[in-house]
Enzyme design. Sequence first.
Site, PDB file in Angstrom:
ATOM      1  N   GLY A  15       0.602  -1.483  -0.063  1.00  7.96           N
ATOM      2  CA  GLY A  15      -0.046   0.031   0.032  1.00  7.96           C
ATOM      3  C   GLY A  15       0.823   1.355  -0.210  1.00  7.96           C
ATOM      4  O   GLY A  15       0.447   2.342   0.426  1.00  7.96           O
ATOM      5  N   MET A  93      -4.333  -6.851  -6.874  1.00 12.14           N
ATOM      6  CA  MET A  93      -3.753  -8.090  -7.680  1.00 12.14           C
ATOM      7  C   MET A  93      -5.003  -8.877  -7.967  1.00 12.14           C
ATOM      8  O   MET A  93      -4.811 -10.139  -7.942  1.00 12.14           O
ATOM      9  CB  MET A  93      -2.523  -8.540  -7.035  1.00 12.14           C
ATOM     10  CG  MET A  93      -1.503  -7.489  -6.793  1.00 12.14           C
ATOM     11  SD  MET A  93      -1.304  -6.601  -8.088  1.00 12.14           S
ATOM     12  CE  MET A  93       0.494  -6.406  -8.325  1.00 12.14           C
ATOM     13  N   ILE A  95      -8.086  -9.525 -10.971  1.00 11.91           N
ATOM     14  CA  ILE A  95      -8.808  -9.096 -12.193  1.00 11.91           C
ATOM     15  C   ILE A  95     -10.390  -8.961 -11.788  1.00 11.91           C
ATOM     16  O   ILE A  95     -10.892  -9.595 -11.352  1.00 11.91           O
ATOM     17  CB  ILE A  95      -8.529 -10.398 -13.427  1.00 11.91           C
ATOM     18  CG1 ILE A  95      -7.058 -10.154 -13.876  1.00 11.91           C
ATOM     19  CG2 ILE A  95      -9.722  -9.816 -14.707  1.00 11.91           C
ATOM     20  CD1 ILE A  95      -6.755 -11.414 -14.873  1.00 11.91           C
ATOM     21  N   LEU A  96     -10.839  -7.673 -12.169  1.00 16.27           N
ATOM     22  CA  LEU A  96     -12.374  -7.420 -11.994  1.00 16.27           C
ATOM     23  C   LEU A  96     -13.019  -7.848 -13.044  1.00 16.27           C
ATOM     24  O   LEU A  96     -12.762  -7.505 -14.351  1.00 16.27           O
ATOM     25  CB  LEU A  96     -12.343  -6.103 -11.660  1.00 16.27           C
ATOM     26  CG  LEU A  96     -11.800  -5.550 -10.439  1.00 16.27           C
ATOM     27  CD1 LEU A  96     -11.413  -4.067 -10.168  1.00 16.27           C
ATOM     28  CD2 LEU A  96     -12.551  -6.033  -9.049  1.00 16.27           C
ATOM     29  N   HIS A 112      -0.069   1.287 -12.939  1.00 16.38           N
ATOM     30  CA  HIS A 112       0.830  -0.103 -13.592  1.00 16.38           C
ATOM     31  C   HIS A 112       1.904   0.133 -13.572  1.00 16.38           C
ATOM     32  O   HIS A 112       2.526   1.204 -14.152  1.00 16.38           O
ATOM     33  CB  HIS A 112      -0.065  -0.561 -14.703  1.00 16.38           C
ATOM     34  CG  HIS A 112       0.578  -1.967 -14.922  1.00 16.38           C
ATOM     35  ND1 HIS A 112       0.460  -3.187 -14.245  1.00 16.38           N
ATOM     36  CD2 HIS A 112       1.724  -2.301 -16.096  1.00 16.38           C
ATOM     37  CE1 HIS A 112       1.153  -4.241 -14.752  1.00 16.38           C
ATOM     38  NE2 HIS A 112       1.885  -3.936 -15.673  1.00 16.38           N
ATOM     39  N   ASP A 148      -4.879  -5.004 -17.099  1.00 15.58           N
ATOM     40  CA  ASP A 148      -4.152  -3.761 -17.193  1.00 15.58           C
ATOM     41  C   ASP A 148      -4.195  -3.068 -18.534  1.00 15.58           C
ATOM     42  O   ASP A 148      -3.269  -2.551 -19.082  1.00 15.58           O
ATOM     43  CB  ASP A 148      -2.339  -4.091 -17.061  1.00 15.58           C
ATOM     44  CG  ASP A 148      -2.219  -4.677 -15.565  1.00 15.58           C
ATOM     45  OD1 ASP A 148      -2.647  -4.156 -14.561  1.00 15.58           O
ATOM     46  OD2 ASP A 148      -1.568  -5.545 -15.444  1.00 15.58           O
ATOM     47  N   GLU A 177       5.646   6.321  -9.184  1.00 18.31           N
ATOM     48  CA  GLU A 177       4.264   6.055  -8.819  1.00 18.31           C
ATOM     49  C   GLU A 177       3.741   6.827  -7.747  1.00 18.31           C
ATOM     50  O   GLU A 177       2.493   7.592  -7.847  1.00 18.31           O
ATOM     51  CB  GLU A 177       4.127   4.491  -8.513  1.00 18.31           C
ATOM     52  CG  GLU A 177       4.300   3.664  -9.563  1.00 18.31           C
ATOM     53  CD  GLU A 177       4.010   1.979  -9.279  1.00 18.31           C
ATOM     54  OE1 GLU A 177       3.499   1.363  -9.816  1.00 18.31           O
ATOM     55  OE2 GLU A 177       4.270   1.841  -7.953  1.00 18.31           O
TER      56      GLU A 177
HETATM   57  C1  GAR Z   1       2.584  -0.925  -7.746  1.00 17.51           C
HETATM   58  O1  GAR Z   1       4.013  -0.971  -8.167  1.00 17.51           O
HETATM   59  C2  GAR Z   1       1.498  -1.185  -8.695  1.00 17.51           C
HETATM   60  O2  GAR Z   1       1.738  -0.340  -9.733  1.00 17.51           O
HETATM   61  C3  GAR Z   1       1.404  -2.510  -8.803  1.00 17.51           C
HETATM   62  O3  GAR Z   1       1.354  -2.965  -7.842  1.00 17.51           O
HETATM   63  C4  GAR Z   1       2.557  -2.408  -6.731  1.00 17.51           C
HETATM   64  C5  GAR Z   1       1.695  -1.980  -5.634  1.00 17.51           C
HETATM   65  O4  GAR Z   1       2.790  -1.652  -4.632  1.00 17.51           O
HETATM   66  N1  GAR Z   1       0.223  -2.657  -9.460  1.00 17.51           N
HETATM   67  C6  GAR Z   1      -0.057  -3.509 -10.447  1.00 17.51           C
HETATM   68  O5  GAR Z   1       0.971  -4.353 -11.006  1.00 17.51           O
HETATM   69  C7  GAR Z   1      -1.151  -3.610 -11.211  1.00 17.51           C
HETATM   70  N2  GAR Z   1      -1.329  -4.715 -12.174  1.00 17.51           N
HETATM   71  P1  GAR Z   1       2.103  -0.678  -3.366  1.00 17.51           P
HETATM   72  O6  GAR Z   1       1.299  -2.098  -2.506  1.00 17.51           O
HETATM   73  O7  GAR Z   1       3.384  -0.481  -2.655  1.00 17.51           O
HETATM   74  O8  GAR Z   1       1.306   0.336  -3.668  1.00 17.51           O
END
Ligand code: GAR
Length: 215
Positions: A15, A93, A95-96, A112, A148, A177
């Site tokens: 998170g 993580m 798929i909806l 992503h 995605d 991000e």
């Molecule tokens: C992030 O890198 C996000 O981009 C990725 O999961 C990670 C979550 O990190 N999302 C995906 O891969 C979606 N397909 P976090 O829990 O530290 O925010």
Amino acid sequence: MSKKLSLAVLLSGNGTNFQAIIDSIEKGQLKAAIKIVISNNKDAFGLQRAKKHNIKNLCIDHRDFEDRESYDLRLMETLEQESVDYIVLAGFMRILGPNFIRNFPKKIINIHPSLLPKYPGLNTHKKVLENKDKEHGVTVHIVDEGLDSGPIIGFIKVKVEDGEKESNLENRIHKLEHYIYPKILSEFQEGRISTIDNKIKIDDVFHKNGKEYFI
Ligand code: GAR
């Protein structure tokens, strides 16, 4: 001054993106309220972050449901009660399914760790290094029924350094991000971003492949 955005956040893990959104709200940069955080994983550290910041949170564990449809339905009913402006996926993580997506048209946003449409799915940093790509990045997009995929709002590119280790690349992408997600959400709040026929318009300019952001 446009009204505060009301958000729901879905996550499965650490998170840190959720934390970046909280921090941006607390600094007064993003005018938003997170009404609920939902995880499919009871051990997600993101739920602890929500507790620390007194944000309503719950786990809806997919393993308690017979199939994807029934899981999505519970998620949908829970989110409908909150009637938020946007559902923000922050490392969710799962798929909806199509019924869920269709129920919240243009309202689900995802981040992503790749330059989509390159490398949907998992292990994006590893794939970039294996393929000896010269550049990598992060993408924020509206969620459609694919993995995605969906209209790209914005992205940030970085150069991959010679001999760069996966962990270093991952850290650098995470920093991007944490910058771009709150930034794009605040542009939604300011009414600067809209979606017209699946095309993204930012500040009166249409962006076919998303807008490039710089940190
Ligand atoms: C992030 O890198 C996000 O981009 C990725 O999961 C990670 C979550 O990190 N999302 C995906 O891969 C979606 N397909 P976090 O829990 O530290 O925010």
